[in-house]
Design a protein around this motif. Structure first.
Motif, PDB file in Angstrom:
ATOM      1  N   TYR A   6     -11.660   6.763  -8.574  1.00  0.00           N
ATOM      2  CA  TYR A   6     -10.742   6.292  -7.541  1.00  0.00           C
ATOM      3  C   TYR A   6      -9.740   7.384  -7.155  1.00  0.00           C
ATOM      4  N   PHE A   7      -9.248   8.136  -8.149  1.00  0.00           N
ATOM      5  CA  PHE A   7      -8.286   9.200  -7.890  1.00  0.00           C
ATOM      6  C   PHE A   7      -8.828  10.194  -6.867  1.00  0.00           C
ATOM      7  N   PHE A   8     -10.105  10.539  -7.003  1.00  0.00           N
ATOM      8  CA  PHE A   8     -10.689  11.538  -6.110  1.00  0.00           C
ATOM      9  C   PHE A   8     -11.226  10.957  -4.808  1.00  0.00           C
ATOM     10  N   THR A   9     -11.688   9.717  -4.830  1.00  0.00           N
ATOM     11  CA  THR A   9     -12.319   9.155  -3.627  1.00  0.00           C
ATOM     12  C   THR A   9     -11.417   8.245  -2.821  1.00  0.00           C
ATOM     13  N   ARG A  10     -10.469   7.602  -3.484  1.00  0.00           N
ATOM     14  CA  ARG A  10      -9.614   6.591  -2.851  1.00  0.00           C
ATOM     15  C   ARG A  10     -10.456   5.491  -2.203  1.00  0.00           C
ATOM     16  N   SER A  11     -11.611   5.248  -2.800  1.00  0.00           N
ATOM     17  CA  SER A  11     -12.544   4.249  -2.295  1.00  0.00           C
ATOM     18  C   SER A  11     -12.002   2.848  -2.532  1.00  0.00           C
ATOM     19  N   ASP A  12     -12.064   2.003  -1.497  1.00  0.00           N
ATOM     20  CA  ASP A  12     -11.639   0.605  -1.633  1.00  0.00           C
ATOM     21  C   ASP A  12     -12.461  -0.107  -2.703  1.00  0.00           C
ATOM     22  N   LYS A  13     -13.729   0.215  -2.784  1.00  0.00           N
ATOM     23  CA  LYS A  13     -14.612  -0.404  -3.775  1.00  0.00           C
ATOM     24  C   LYS A  13     -14.101  -0.126  -5.193  1.00  0.00           C
ATOM     25  N   PHE A  14     -13.746   1.100  -5.477  1.00  0.00           N
ATOM     26  CA  PHE A  14     -13.264   1.437  -6.814  1.00  0.00           C
ATOM     27  C   PHE A  14     -11.852   0.900  -7.059  1.00  0.00           C
ATOM     28  N   ARG A  15     -11.045   0.802  -6.016  1.00  0.00           N
ATOM     29  CA  ARG A  15      -9.723   0.191  -6.165  1.00  0.00           C
ATOM     30  C   ARG A  15      -9.874  -1.270  -6.572  1.00  0.00           C
ATOM     31  N   LEU A  16     -10.778  -1.965  -5.914  1.00  0.00           N
ATOM     32  CA  LEU A  16     -11.033  -3.367  -6.262  1.00  0.00           C
ATOM     33  C   LEU A  16     -11.512  -3.499  -7.701  1.00  0.00           C
ATOM     34  N   MET A  17     -12.360  -2.585  -8.129  1.00  0.00           N
ATOM     35  CA  MET A  17     -12.883  -2.646  -9.482  1.00  0.00           C
ATOM     36  C   MET A  17     -11.786  -2.420 -10.522  1.00  0.00           C
ATOM     37  N   LEU A  18     -10.735  -1.742 -10.124  1.00  0.00           N
ATOM     38  CA  LEU A  18      -9.612  -1.499 -11.039  1.00  0.00           C
ATOM     39  C   LEU A  18      -8.585  -2.630 -11.031  1.00  0.00           C
TER      40      LEU A  18
END
Length: 91
Positions: A6-18
């Motif tokens: 998430y730190f590198f991509t700022r992807s919404d998908k990974f934000r949700l997973m966190l």
């Protein structure tokens, strides 16, 4: 690793997973229909979150599918239909 991605991509998908699931026990207690909480043993959703959801829905049935990921038992598979038929006594 999710935080790093998430730190590198700022992807919404990974934000949700966190940050998800963001569900309150009080809201889960309001569910009154028959509920099956299914997850894979290799699921992206943490087992503690799955357990929390199942424990707070009245009379919910929880089942962890060995070796499955978040979508492997659903995508291009009849496994989920077979499980639902089994759980509902129709198989």
């Amino acid at each position: 690793i999710m935080k790093l991605i998430y730190f590198f991509t700022r992807s919404d998908k990974f934000r949700l997973m966190l940050t998800e699931p963001d569900i309150r026990a009080e809201d889960l207690h309001k569910i009154s229909c028959k509920t099956y909480v299914l997850a894979g043993s290799k699921d992206a959703v943490k087992q503690e979150n799955t357990d929390f959801i199942a424990a707070n829905i009245p009379n919910a049935v929880e089942r962890i599918l060995e070796g499955e990921t978040h979508t492997s038992h659903i995508v291009h598979s009849t496994k989920i239909a077979d499980i639902i038929l089994e759980l509902t006594g129709r198989k």
